[in-house]
Design a protein around this motif. Structure first.
Motif: not given
Length: 355
Positions: A249-275
Motif C-alpha cells: 500500500a505504501a508503494l502504491l500510495g507513492t506511485v499515486t502521489a507522483v501520478a497525482a502531480m499531473l492533472p487527472f492521472c491519479a485515477p489511472i493508478v487507483f482504478c488499476c488497483a481496483a481491478l
C-alpha cells in the motif's frame, strides 16, 4: 600641422551602429545557447527549484548560524533537494527488487503453463463471453506459444532495455548538472537576485521587473499546487489502499502521489488497483476504493489546486489548466511549471492592453 578631431557620426550612422550591435549581440546569445543546448533542461530545472525554495533560502539566511555563510546554505539546500529525489527512488527500487524473485517465478510459470481465466470474468454483466474467449486464446495457453506474446521476442526486449538504460543515464546526468547549477544559484544568493532584478528594470522598466516577479510567483504557486496537492492525494488514497488490504500500500500510495502531480492521472493508478481487487473477488473493496479515489481527486482538482495556483498567479482556472497541459505537451515535464508562467505573461499583457 593642426590635428582636428574627427567629425561626429551622423544620426544615420549611429542608428546603423545600434542595429549592428543589437544583431551581433543577438547572434552571440543564440550561438551561446546553441552551444549549451544540452544543458538547458538542467538549468531550467535548477531555476524552477531555486524559485520555489527562495523563501526558504531567505528564512535560513536570517538565522544567526548561517549569516554570511552562503556556502553552507547552498550545500544544505542542494543536499536536501538531492535526498528528496534520491531517497524515494532508492526505497522504491529496493522494494521492487525484493519482489523481483516472485515476479520471475510468476513469469516463468506463465511462460510454461499460461495464465488461467480469473473467476471474476464469468461474473461480468457485459462482455464476459468475449473476454473469456480472448483470454483462452491469448493468455490461457503457455505464453511462449501464445499469439499475443509472439511480438515480444528477445531482440525487442533487448532493444527496450537499451533504450530504457540510455534514458535513465541521460536523466541521471541531467539531475547531476541540475544540482551543480542549483548550488551555484544558491551560492550567489541575494547578489544574483539583485542583479537579475536590476537587469530586468534596465531592459524592460519597472513593469518588466514586476512581470518577472509575477512569473516567479506563478512558478512557485504551480509547484505548490501540483506537488503539495499530489502528496495529499497520495496520502488519502494510500489510506484507502491500506483499508482494502492491498499489498504494498505504501508503494502504491507513492506511485499515486507522483501520478497525482499531473492533472487527472491519479485515477489511472487507483482504478488499476481496483481491478486487481476485482480479480481477487473483493468487489465491495474495489467499489469503495474507486468512489473514495474519485471524491478525493474531484475535491483536489476542482477546489484545492485551483485555489493554490490561481490565487498566487491571479489566473482563472481555465488558463491554469491550459498552461499546465499545454506546457507539458510543448516542453515536456518542465513545461508543467513554465506553462502557467507564460499564461501569467499573457494575462498581464492583456490587462495592460485593455486598460
Amino acid at each position: 600641422m593642426i590635428h582636428r578631431p574627427p567629425a561626429p557620426n551622423s544620426a544615420n550612422e549611429r542608428k546603423l551602429q545600434r542595429i549592428a550591435s543589437a544583431a551581433l549581440f543577438a547572434a552571440l546569445v543564440l550561438l551561446a545557447l546553441w552551444v549549451v543546448r544540452e544543458f538547458l533542461p538542467a538549468v531550467a530545472w535548477a531555476c524552477v527549484v531555486a524559485i520555489v525554495l527562495w523563501p526558504a533560502y531567505q528564512a535560513i539566511e536570517r538565522h544567526p548560524w548561517f549569516r554570511c555563510r552562503t556556502t553552507w546554505m547552498a550545500t544544505l539546500l542542494t543536499v536536501a533537494v538531492a535526498l528528496l529525489v534520491v531517497l524515494p527512488i532508492t526505497l522504491t527500487a529496493i522494494q521492487a527488487g525484493g519482489e523481483a524473485h516472485e515476479l520471475y517465478l510468476w513469469l516463468h510459470s506463465a511462460q510454461e503453463n499460461g495464465v488461467p481465466v480469473p473467476d471474476f470474468v464469468s461474473q461480468l454483466p457485459v462482455g464476459s463471453h468475449q473476454l473469456s474467449a480472448w483470454w483462452q486464446t491469448n493468455l490461457a495457453p503457455p505464453l511462449k506459444a501464445s499469439p499475443a506474446m509472439k511480438s515480444l521476442h528477445g531482440d525487442a526486449i533487448v532493444s527496450f532495455g537499451r533504450h530504457f538504460g540510455a534514458r535513465a543515464l541521460h536523466a541521471s546526468m541531467t539531475f547531476g548538472f541540475m544540482l551543480i547549477t542549483l548550488f551555484v544559484i544558491f551560492h550567489a544568493g541575494p547578489r544574483l537576485s539583485g542583479t537579475v532584478m536590476r537587469g530586468a528594470r534596465r531592459a524592460f522598466g519597472v513593469d518588466g521587473a514586476q512581470l518577472l516577479q509575477r512569473m516567479a510567483a506563478a512558478v512557485r504557486g504551480t509547484v505548490t499546487g501540483l506537488v503539495v496537492v499530489g502528496l495529499g492525494e497520495g496520502v488519502l488514497i494510500g489510506m484507502a489502499y491500506m483499508f482494502t488490504s492491498l499489498p504494498h500500500a505504501a508503494l502504491l500510495g507513492t506511485v499515486t502521489a507522483v501520478a497525482a502531480m499531473l492533472p487527472f492521472c491519479a485515477p489511472i493508478v487507483f482504478c488499476c488497483a481496483a481491478l486487481w481487487l476485482v480479480a481477487q473477488g473483493s468487489i465491495i473493496g474495489a467499489v469503495a476504493l474507486v468512489v473514495w479515489g474519485f471524491v478525493v481527486v474531484f475535491i483536489a482538482e476542482h477546489f484545492v489546486r485551483p485555489v493554490l495556483i490561481g490565487n498566487s498567479t491571479r489566473l482563472p482556472f481555465l488558463l491554469v489548466l491550459f498552461g499546465i497541459l499545454g506546457g507539458a505537451t510543448t516542453f515536456g515535464l518542465i513545461g508543467i511549471f513554465i506553462g502557467p508562467a507564460l499564461m501569467t505573461v499573457l494575462m498581464v499583457l492583456w490587462v495592460n492592453w485593455a486598460e
